[in-house]
Design an enzyme around this catalytic site. Structure first.
Site, PDB file in Angstrom:
ATOM      1  N   GLN A  59       0.843  -1.214   0.000  1.00 59.88           N
ATOM      2  CA  GLN A  59       0.000   0.000   0.000  1.00 59.88           C
ATOM      3  C   GLN A  59       0.872   1.256   0.000  1.00 59.88           C
ATOM      4  OE1 GLN A  59      -3.081   0.579  -0.582  1.00 59.88           O
ATOM      5  NE2 GLN A  59      -3.580  -1.570  -0.790  1.00 59.88           N
ATOM      6  N   SER A  60       1.918   1.262  -0.826  1.00 63.95           N
ATOM      7  CA  SER A  60       2.835   2.403  -0.839  1.00 63.95           C
ATOM      8  C   SER A  60       2.205   3.637  -1.477  1.00 63.95           C
ATOM      9  CB  SER A  60       4.101   2.028  -1.608  1.00 63.95           C
ATOM     10  OG  SER A  60       4.873   3.189  -1.870  1.00 63.95           O
ATOM     11  N   ASN A  61       2.151   4.713  -0.693  1.00 63.63           N
ATOM     12  CA  ASN A  61       1.674   5.988  -1.231  1.00 63.63           C
ATOM     13  C   ASN A  61       2.729   6.602  -2.141  1.00 63.63           C
ATOM     14  OD1 ASN A  61      -0.742   6.107   0.522  1.00 63.63           O
ATOM     15  ND2 ASN A  61       0.801   6.212   2.135  1.00 63.63           N
TER      16      ASN A  61
ATOM     17  N   CYS B 196       4.769   4.909  -4.109  1.00 65.44           N
ATOM     18  CA  CYS B 196       4.679   4.265  -5.428  1.00 65.44           C
ATOM     19  C   CYS B 196       3.496   4.805  -6.225  1.00 65.44           C
ATOM     20  CB  CYS B 196       4.581   2.746  -5.265  1.00 65.44           C
ATOM     21  SG  CYS B 196       6.145   2.010  -4.733  1.00 65.44           S
TER      22      CYS B 196
END
Ligand SMILES: *Cc1c(COP(=O)(O)O)cnc(C)c1O
Length: 322
Positions: free
Chosen positions: A73-75, A77
């Site tokens: 859930q990388s913001n 990325c």
């Protein structure tokens, strides 16, 4: 402060807003929020600021694509994938986790932007990132590598400028509290504060790292960031305020304190926090106010770093409605 090349990806300055109902509910200090969740690039967040500088360097180098890595859930990325499209580039993301048939929240958005997703085990992340970069380079795709969390001195410099932006908004808080992880935001704010001679206490609430580790990294990064900005100033680990008392069950594991903080902000102010970063930082803020560590006569600015799309991941959505 040196002027660094920057491309426009977001809407700045981001607003600063008062939270009087929350302040009253806590019987606490004046609370302000700096809305970097409203930077405007694909649901916003702190990585947009860093990307304005990193992408400028990518463009100057004639890059054809951006590569970076992050958690499922990388913001970071998600914003990198969006930035690549804004600049007419492709994007490859090395994500720690398993491929899924049901992409959710940030991963769904990564796919909507047409980013190439490469799934890896945690211990393989850095190696795979290097391999992917080498392969794209060999294929003449002109890749530009964005560091983890966008936290190189160039990325961190964005938050020195953000501190300047806050000053121009005539805001002089006693405290600045925010979620700290790869250390770029903290390093940049510390560098900016030093350049502006700000007396604000800059407090990073760690979301995944022991205080000493994060403070060491942030201090080293702040020192390099100052050099990049044209000033000689060495930061010591002890100068970095990091609190690691709110790590709970670990990174991305939402517990009762985050649950309470998200509800407090939502129900008193109609303001959304995220379960991984700002929810944890706000839980720390609330606790420090209740303990009287942040005093009633002081003004605290909560720097909202974004992350709200993660609210829509099933794991958090169901837990938050319990
Ligand atoms: C990346 C991120 C942070 C942490 O910022 P760093 O500069 O990596 O310390 C905080 N909040 C959100 C929402 C993020 O995505």
């Amino acid at each position: 402060m040196n002027k660094l090349a920057r491309v426009s990806l977001g809407h700045f300055p981001t607003p600063v807003q008062e939270l009087p109902a929350l302040s009253a509910a806590l019987g606490g200090p004046r609370i302000l929020v700096k809305r970097d969740d409203m930077t405007g690039l694909a649901f916003g967040g702190n990585k947009t600021r860093k990307l304005e500088f990193l992408a400028a360097e990518a463009k100057a180098q004639g890059a054809g694509m951006l590569i970076t890595a992050g958690a499922v859930q990388s913001n970071h990325c998600r914003q990198t994938a969006a930035a690549a499209r804004r600049l007419g580039m492709d994007c490859t993301l090395v994500l720690v986790g398993r491929p899924t048939l049901h992409p959710e929240a940030n991963t769904f958005l990564d796919m909507l932007f047409g980013a190439e997703l490469i799934w890896v085990k945690p211990e393989k992340r850095d190696l795979r990132l290097k391999e992917v970069f080498a392969a794209k380079h060999a294929a003449k795709r002109k890749p530009y590598l964005i560091p983890y969390g966008g936290s190189s001195p160039l990325g961190a410099a964005a938050y020195a400028y953000a501190m300047q932006e806050l000053f121009k908004q005539a805001i002089r808080p006693d405290w600045i509290v925010f979620a700290s992880s790869s250390g770029g935001t903290q390093a940049g704010l510390a560098a900016g504060a030093a350049l502006l001679d700000s007396k604000a206490k800059i407090l990073g609430i760690s979301v995944d790292e022991k205080a000493k580790t994060l403070a060491e990294r942030a201090a080293a990064l702040a020192t390099e960031t100052m050099t990049l900005l044209g000033e000689k100033r060495k930061f010591k680990t002890g100068e970095m305020r990091v609190n690691d008392e709110y790590l709970g069950a670990g990174y991305a594991e939402m517990g009762q304190p985050e649950h309470e903080a998200i509800h407090l902000f939502a129900r008193h102010e109609g303001l959304l926090l995220d379960p991984v970063y700002t929810g944890r930082a706000a839980a720390g803020l609330v606790d420090l106010i209740r303990k009287g560590h942040i005093k009633k006569k002081e003004t605290v600015l909560f720097w909202h770093t974004g992350g709200t799309p993660a609210l829509f991941a099933e794991k958090y959505r169901t837990a938050l409605l319990d």
